[in-house]
Design an enzyme around this catalytic site. Structure first.
Site, PDB file in Angstrom:
ATOM      1  N   CYS A  88       0.798  -1.228   0.000  1.00  0.00           N
ATOM      2  CA  CYS A  88       0.000   0.000   0.000  1.00  0.00           C
ATOM      3  C   CYS A  88       0.832   1.281   0.000  1.00  0.00           C
ATOM      4  O   CYS A  88       0.803   2.036  -0.966  1.00  0.00           O
ATOM      5  CB  CYS A  88      -0.930   0.004   1.209  1.00  0.00           C
ATOM      6  SG  CYS A  88      -2.154  -1.302   1.132  1.00  0.00           S
TER       7      CYS A  88
HETATM    8  N1  NAD Z   1      -2.512  -5.949   1.812  1.00  0.00           N
HETATM    9  C1  NAD Z   1      -3.011  -4.864   2.367  1.00  0.00           C
HETATM   10  O1  NAD Z   1      -2.666  -4.493   3.500  1.00  0.00           O
HETATM   11  C2  NAD Z   1      -4.070  -4.037   1.659  1.00  0.00           C
HETATM   12  C3  NAD Z   1      -4.825  -3.113   2.402  1.00  0.00           C
HETATM   13  C4  NAD Z   1      -5.801  -2.359   1.765  1.00  0.00           C
HETATM   14  C5  NAD Z   1      -5.963  -2.480   0.387  1.00  0.00           C
HETATM   15  N2  NAD Z   1      -5.200  -3.365  -0.321  1.00  0.00           N
HETATM   16  C6  NAD Z   1      -5.436  -3.466  -1.756  1.00  0.00           C
HETATM   17  O2  NAD Z   1      -6.183  -4.651  -1.995  1.00  0.00           O
HETATM   18  C7  NAD Z   1      -5.819  -5.228  -3.251  1.00  0.00           C
HETATM   19  C8  NAD Z   1      -5.383  -6.680  -3.028  1.00  0.00           C
HETATM   20  O3  NAD Z   1      -4.221  -6.707  -2.237  1.00  0.00           O
HETATM   21  P1  NAD Z   1      -3.767  -7.975  -1.386  1.00  0.00           P
HETATM   22  O4  NAD Z   1      -2.758  -7.482  -0.418  1.00  0.00           O
HETATM   23  O5  NAD Z   1      -4.943  -8.725  -0.890  1.00  0.00           O
HETATM   24  O6  NAD Z   1      -3.045  -8.858  -2.498  1.00  0.00           O
HETATM   25  P2  NAD Z   1      -2.536 -10.371  -2.322  1.00  0.00           P
HETATM   26  O7  NAD Z   1      -1.397 -10.528  -3.267  1.00  0.00           O
HETATM   27  O8  NAD Z   1      -2.344 -10.708  -0.888  1.00  0.00           O
HETATM   28  O9  NAD Z   1      -3.751 -11.239  -2.855  1.00  0.00           O
HETATM   29  C9  NAD Z   1      -4.237 -11.120  -4.124  1.00  0.00           C
HETATM   30  C10 NAD Z   1      -4.677 -12.488  -4.623  1.00  0.00           C
HETATM   31  O10 NAD Z   1      -5.275 -12.284  -5.901  1.00  0.00           O
HETATM   32  C11 NAD Z   1      -4.904 -13.356  -6.752  1.00  0.00           C
HETATM   33  N3  NAD Z   1      -5.072 -12.892  -8.124  1.00  0.00           N
HETATM   34  C12 NAD Z   1      -4.295 -12.050  -8.820  1.00  0.00           C
HETATM   35  N4  NAD Z   1      -4.837 -11.806 -10.017  1.00  0.00           N
HETATM   36  C13 NAD Z   1      -5.976 -12.522 -10.081  1.00  0.00           C
HETATM   37  C14 NAD Z   1      -6.969 -12.683 -11.068  1.00  0.00           C
HETATM   38  N5  NAD Z   1      -6.910 -12.021 -12.223  1.00  0.00           N
HETATM   39  N6  NAD Z   1      -7.991 -13.507 -10.800  1.00  0.00           N
HETATM   40  C15 NAD Z   1      -8.070 -14.170  -9.624  1.00  0.00           C
HETATM   41  N7  NAD Z   1      -7.168 -14.044  -8.645  1.00  0.00           N
HETATM   42  C16 NAD Z   1      -6.124 -13.223  -8.879  1.00  0.00           C
HETATM   43  C17 NAD Z   1      -3.494 -13.692  -6.337  1.00  0.00           C
HETATM   44  O11 NAD Z   1      -3.153 -15.020  -6.679  1.00  0.00           O
HETATM   45  C18 NAD Z   1      -3.540 -13.464  -4.824  1.00  0.00           C
HETATM   46  O12 NAD Z   1      -3.828 -14.652  -4.137  1.00  0.00           O
HETATM   47  C19 NAD Z   1      -4.741  -4.330  -3.828  1.00  0.00           C
HETATM   48  O13 NAD Z   1      -5.327  -3.374  -4.661  1.00  0.00           O
HETATM   49  C20 NAD Z   1      -4.180  -3.633  -2.584  1.00  0.00           C
HETATM   50  O14 NAD Z   1      -3.614  -2.381  -2.887  1.00  0.00           O
HETATM   51  C21 NAD Z   1      -4.259  -4.151   0.287  1.00  0.00           C
END
Ligand code: NAD
Length: 413
Positions: free
Chosen positions: A265
């Site tokens: 983030c």
């Molecule tokens: N991690 C955090 O602390 C956090 C906090 C708030 C917002 N976000 C936002 O949330 C979103 C997700 O982040 P995250 O940390 O959960 O990511 P992550 O990498 O932990 O998880 C994402 C998952 O999505 C899967 N994936 C990727 N492309 C895909 C597709 N096309 N179809 C199906 N599955 C797919 C991946 O295999 C992975 O398991 C991002 O935009 C991030 O900026 C993250």
């Protein structure tokens, strides 16, 4: 009147955002299907092993055995869902610009299966206009002809992995929808899961608010990182200064210095803002400066640590304590400790690291705390790290975490 759809939620992406959302929805009575295109992760989850620290194996296993949750790589299950949330990564590309490849792919994959009256929500962080100009056109282009009515909203996730106090339920949720019907549906969905859902007038307001929240943190961390370097030049303890300033009951919020910023983030979202500003003919110079100050921190930390070593030692041994981007998680994405490690190696140091939550990183493994070194750097204070063991050794420690105070071997950042 259209019959009510069953309470089935499909969540695209089962990572740090998607899996906790799934468990929160199960808790609220939803039947949840977690879709992820990473087959090994789906197998791990269905085997009852959680890939996310905030979700216990037991919680996951109970949800699976109750039939309330399962994971799959098969997007066709989207046709059963009344709500689809997109929780896929939104990283930067090699030019440090927004890379929406995964978001576009997720939108394309769900589109062929969405049925009438489905609510589609993006929780992924992105620049204003992403829902309206990227996701909606993709879904409308690929949806079945029979699907005429869809609802769209964005509800940027605010989860803070490793936070024992704030979670999906008690963190207020912002919702911006494309029209009044979509807003009603999205509010009803989030009110079933969260204590507080707050509507804003457009999806763009919600998307911009998310960028503001994380940019606010980036610039304040940069300010403190710069202030730290100035204080150190005058032998003033930055933490004492911050504590003193924080005694003011209004108008000040304490931020702490560190090796830099990491995770999915803080280092990334503000660059969505700078990119977006450029696209519309604006500038975000202040944010760019903050980014460059934070990016320079790992080298600053490396040099401070090396300055604690007898200069006659040619290839000093440096032990890094904690390599994850923050305490309480094993997540090494964008960790600033990577740059710290690389700079130490480039300076001829022999570097090892210890992190109870990370087994393998940079093709090396975590060593134990008895690893003999000339200096130790406490980069991330991980739970389960026995700092007393390090204090027992005859070695100077550069503490970047404000965890150890008033000890002759401790050098605060
Ligand atoms: N991690 C955090 O602390 C956090 C906090 C708030 C917002 N976000 C936002 O949330 C979103 C997700 O982040 P995250 O940390 O959960 O990511 P992550 O990498 O932990 O998880 C994402 C998952 O999505 C899967 N994936 C990727 N492309 C895909 C597709 N096309 N179809 C199906 N599955 C797919 C991946 O295999 C992975 O398991 C991002 O935009 C991030 O900026 C993250």
């Amino acid at each position: 009147m259209t019959p009510q759809k069953p309470q089935i939620l499909a969540i695209i992406g089962q990572g740090y955002v998607g899996l906790p959302l799934a468990m929160a929805a199960v808790e609220a009575g939803w039947t949840v299907i977690g879709i992820d295109n990473f087959a090994a992760k789906v197998a791990q989850i269905n085997g009852g092993s959680s890939p996310v620290e905030d979700i216990s194996d037991t919680e996951l296993q109970v949800a699976i055995s109750n039939g309330a949750y399962n994971a799959t790589t098969d997007f066709s299950v989207v046709s059963q869902a009344s709500v689809v949330t997109i929780c896929v990564p939104t990283p930067l590309d090699s030019n440090r610009e927004p890379d929406l490849t995964l978001l576009r792919s997720a939108a394309t994959c769900i589109a062929s299966y969405v049925s009438n009256e489905t609510l589609i929500v993006s929780e992924s962080t992105s620049y204003p206009g992403t829902l309206r100009d990227v996701i909606i056109p993709i879904v409308n282009q690929h949806k079945p002809q029979s699907t005429r009515i869809l609802y769209f909203a964005c509800a940027p996730e605010r989860v803070n992995p490793g936070d024992a106090n704030w979670n999906q339920k008690n963190t207020p949720r912002l919702i911006g929808a494309i029209d009044a019907e979509s807003l009603t549906k999205a509010l009803a969905f989030y009110e079933s899961i969260c204590d507080t859902a707050i509507s804003v007038s457009t999806p763009e307001v919600a998307e911009a608010a998310k960028l503001l929240e994380n940019t606010f943190r980036l610039v304040n961390i940069a300010l403190i990182n710069e202030f730290t370097q100035i204080c150190w030049m005058s032998s003033i303890n930055i933490h004492e200064v911050i504590d003193a300033a924080a005694s003011k009951p209004y108008g000040f919020m304490p931020f702490r210095p560190g090796v830099g910023v990491g995770g999915h983030c803080i280092p990334i979202d503000p660059l969505y803002l700078t990119w977006w500003a450029r696209q519309i003919g604006g500038k975000a110079e202040f944010v760019e400066l903050a980014d460059s100050i934070n990016q320079a921190m790992p080298v600053y930390v490396a040099e401070r640590a090396l300055s604690l070593i007898n200069p006659s030692i040619k290839n000093p041994k440096v032990l890094i304590l904690g390599v994850a981007y923050k305490s309480g998680v094993g997540d090494v994405r964008e960790t600033p400790v990577s740059e710290l490690y690389d700079h130490l190696i480039a300076k001829g140091a022999v570097v090892a690291w210890h992190d109870p939550l990370v087994q393998s990183w940079k093709n090396t493994n975590s060593v134990n705390l008895q690893w003999e070194c000339d200096v130790a750097i406490l980069a991330t204070n991980q739970p389960g790290m026995d700092l007393e063991k390090i204090l027992d050794a005859d070695v100077q420690i550069l503490d970047c975490t404000n965890s150890l105070r008033n000890h002759p071997k401790i050098n605060p950042l």
